[in-house]
Scaffold this motif. Structure first.
Motif, PDB file in Angstrom:
ATOM      1  N   ASP A   1       0.792  -1.254   0.000  1.00  0.00           N
ATOM      2  CA  ASP A   1       0.000   0.000   0.000  1.00  0.00           C
ATOM      3  C   ASP A   1       0.815   1.289   0.000  1.00  0.00           C
ATOM      4  OD1 ASP A   1      -2.198  -1.635   0.042  1.00  0.00           O
ATOM      5  OD2 ASP A   1      -2.492  -1.489   2.200  1.00  0.00           O
ATOM      6  N   THR A   2       2.133   1.214   0.105  1.00  0.00           N
ATOM      7  CA  THR A   2       2.883   2.475   0.220  1.00  0.00           C
ATOM      8  C   THR A   2       4.053   2.587  -0.746  1.00  0.00           C
ATOM      9  OG1 THR A   2       4.144   1.423   1.984  1.00  0.00           O
ATOM     10  CG2 THR A   2       2.353   2.883   2.674  1.00  0.00           C
ATOM     11  N   LEU A   3       4.785   1.484  -0.948  1.00  0.00           N
ATOM     12  CA  LEU A   3       6.017   1.549  -1.744  1.00  0.00           C
ATOM     13  C   LEU A   3       5.710   1.510  -3.243  1.00  0.00           C
ATOM     14  CD1 LEU A   3       8.876  -0.717  -0.395  1.00  0.00           C
ATOM     15  CD2 LEU A   3       8.990   1.668  -1.058  1.00  0.00           C
TER      16      LEU A   3
ATOM     17  N   PRO B   1      -6.455   0.131 -12.232  1.00  0.00           N
ATOM     18  CA  PRO B   1      -7.496  -0.884 -12.059  1.00  0.00           C
ATOM     19  C   PRO B   1      -7.579  -1.393 -10.618  1.00  0.00           C
ATOM     20  CG  PRO B   1      -5.576  -1.813 -13.155  1.00  0.00           C
ATOM     21  CD  PRO B   1      -5.234  -0.400 -12.824  1.00  0.00           C
ATOM     22  N   GLY B   2      -8.266  -0.645  -9.751  1.00  0.00           N
ATOM     23  CA  GLY B   2      -8.459  -1.081  -8.357  1.00  0.00           C
ATOM     24  C   GLY B   2      -7.179  -1.125  -7.553  1.00  0.00           C
ATOM     25  N   GLY B   3      -7.165  -1.941  -6.517  1.00  0.00           N
ATOM     26  CA  GLY B   3      -5.955  -2.070  -5.686  1.00  0.00           C
ATOM     27  C   GLY B   3      -5.833  -0.951  -4.665  1.00  0.00           C
ATOM     28  N   SER B   4      -4.627  -0.831  -4.081  1.00  0.00           N
ATOM     29  CA  SER B   4      -4.398   0.173  -3.024  1.00  0.00           C
ATOM     30  C   SER B   4      -4.625   1.579  -3.537  1.00  0.00           C
ATOM     31  CB  SER B   4      -2.941   0.126  -2.541  1.00  0.00           C
ATOM     32  OG  SER B   4      -2.484  -1.168  -2.468  1.00  0.00           O
TER      33      SER B   4
ATOM     34  N   ALA C   1       0.195  13.068  -3.166  1.00  0.00           N
ATOM     35  CA  ALA C   1       1.656  13.266  -3.263  1.00  0.00           C
ATOM     36  C   ALA C   1       2.310  12.120  -4.018  1.00  0.00           C
ATOM     37  CB  ALA C   1       2.249  13.380  -1.867  1.00  0.00           C
ATOM     38  N   LYS C   2       1.848  10.882  -3.733  1.00  0.00           N
ATOM     39  CA  LYS C   2       2.413   9.704  -4.416  1.00  0.00           C
ATOM     40  C   LYS C   2       2.089   9.754  -5.921  1.00  0.00           C
ATOM     41  CE  LYS C   2       4.068   6.244  -1.556  1.00  0.00           C
ATOM     42  NZ  LYS C   2       4.437   6.989  -0.399  1.00  0.00           N
TER      43      LYS C   2
ATOM     44  N   ILE D   1       3.743  10.975 -11.651  1.00  0.00           N
ATOM     45  CA  ILE D   1       3.649  11.823 -12.853  1.00  0.00           C
ATOM     46  C   ILE D   1       5.021  12.425 -13.172  1.00  0.00           C
ATOM     47  CG2 ILE D   1       2.615  13.936 -13.811  1.00  0.00           C
ATOM     48  CD1 ILE D   1       0.074  13.193 -12.101  1.00  0.00           C
ATOM     49  N   THR D   2       5.727  12.882 -12.132  1.00  0.00           N
ATOM     50  CA  THR D   2       7.064  13.457 -12.338  1.00  0.00           C
ATOM     51  C   THR D   2       8.002  12.432 -12.960  1.00  0.00           C
ATOM     52  OG1 THR D   2       6.661  14.773 -10.363  1.00  0.00           O
ATOM     53  CG2 THR D   2       8.934  14.720 -11.174  1.00  0.00           C
TER      54      THR D   2
END
Length: 275
Positions: free
Chosen positions: A202-204, A237-240, A245-246, A251-252
């Motif tokens: 969920d974060t990395l 498509p779904g998921g976390s 910010a993420k 995009i960057t």
């Protein structure tokens, strides 16, 4: 350990900011592209072969003449189709296109539409009478994750290789006459490039995931940008869920990746253009 506890195995690497294949989290696999007759499809009007690590995708573009639709008499058509044959991976079966192939075809159609890479009016030959149809067949030869990035790249490279013959409509007979000696390149207005990320725990965020990484991830996201850094499409498509910010971070990175891919295509086209 990798076979029994693959996720735990991955987490140990990710803690050290690297991946089992030696890449950093934000590092792409080696990317190569062949355009036109250099090892691609000789019967197509334009073709390209793209390799992203082991993932290998070929795109052939076939141009045919057809009558434009009644409600868009001044437009041609672009018809993309993604195929995932059983030979590219044991996860796919022979038979009608599966869910993943259909989703990929729809994604490519959306990218063509949203990015305005080709103005459909440019494909019209005679208003209400004749237009070009570009059939873009994207076939995966070897599947190892990140199908969408490779497919968008192969499509763009193949379209840049297309040369359309001059077509006139004979006033007397009303029939079309094709002059194969006089060809002009397709006008490509925008160059969309896709950049995909897998989300772990969920974060990395890791870029350009392999098939194994996609299976272990809690979600994926694909960002499509053009050469002006504009966002053409976000496919999630779904998921976390992703924080703002993420997403901005993705995009960057996608804008940086766009420059690399564009440079690669330009270099290959320059090498095959007759001096």
């Amino acid at each position: 350990f990798r076979t029994v506890e693959p996720l735990e195995y991955y987490r140990r690497f990710l803690k050290e900011n690297c991946r089992p294949d030696g890449r950093e989290l934000g590092e792409f696999r080696a990317t190569t592209v062949n355009i036109g007759n250099t090892g691609s499809i000789t019967t197509a009007d334009g073709s390209a072969l793209v390799k992203l690590g082991n993932t290998t995708v070929i795109c052939g573009v076939k141009a045919e003449l057809a009558a434009p639709a009644v409600d868009s008499a001044n437009k041609g058509y672009i018809v993309p189709n993604v195929e995932l044959p059983s030979l590219c991976s044991e996860r796919f079966r022979s038979g009608p296109p599966g869910e993943e192939a259909q989703a990929a075809s729809q994604f490519i159609a959306d990218v063509i539409e949203n990015s305005q890479m080709i103005v459909k009016e440019d494909l019209c030959i005679a208003n209400g009478k004749l237009a070009w149809v570009l059939y873009c067949d994207i076939i995966c030869l070897d599947y190892d994750g990140n199908l969408l990035d490779a497919s968008v790249f192969a499509l763009l490279a193949a379209l840049k290789n297309v040369q359309l013959p001059a077509v006139l409509i004979n006033e007397e007979t009303g029939l079309s006459e094709v002059n194969l000696k006089q060809k002009t390149p397709l006008i490509i207005k925008k160059h969309p490039v896709a950049t995909s990320f897998a989300i772990f725990d969920d974060t990395l965020l890791i870029v350009d995931p392999t098939a194994e990484e996609e299976d272990l991830a809690t979600g994926t996201v694909t960002i499509v940008t053009d050469e002006e850094g504009r966002l053409c499409s976000v496919h999630k498509p779904g998921g976390s869920p992703l924080t703002g910010a993420k997403l901005q971070d993705c995009i960057t990175r996608a804008i940086t990746r766009h420059k690399e891919v564009k440079k690669l295509i330009d270099k290959v086209i320059k090498s095959i253009t007759p001096k």
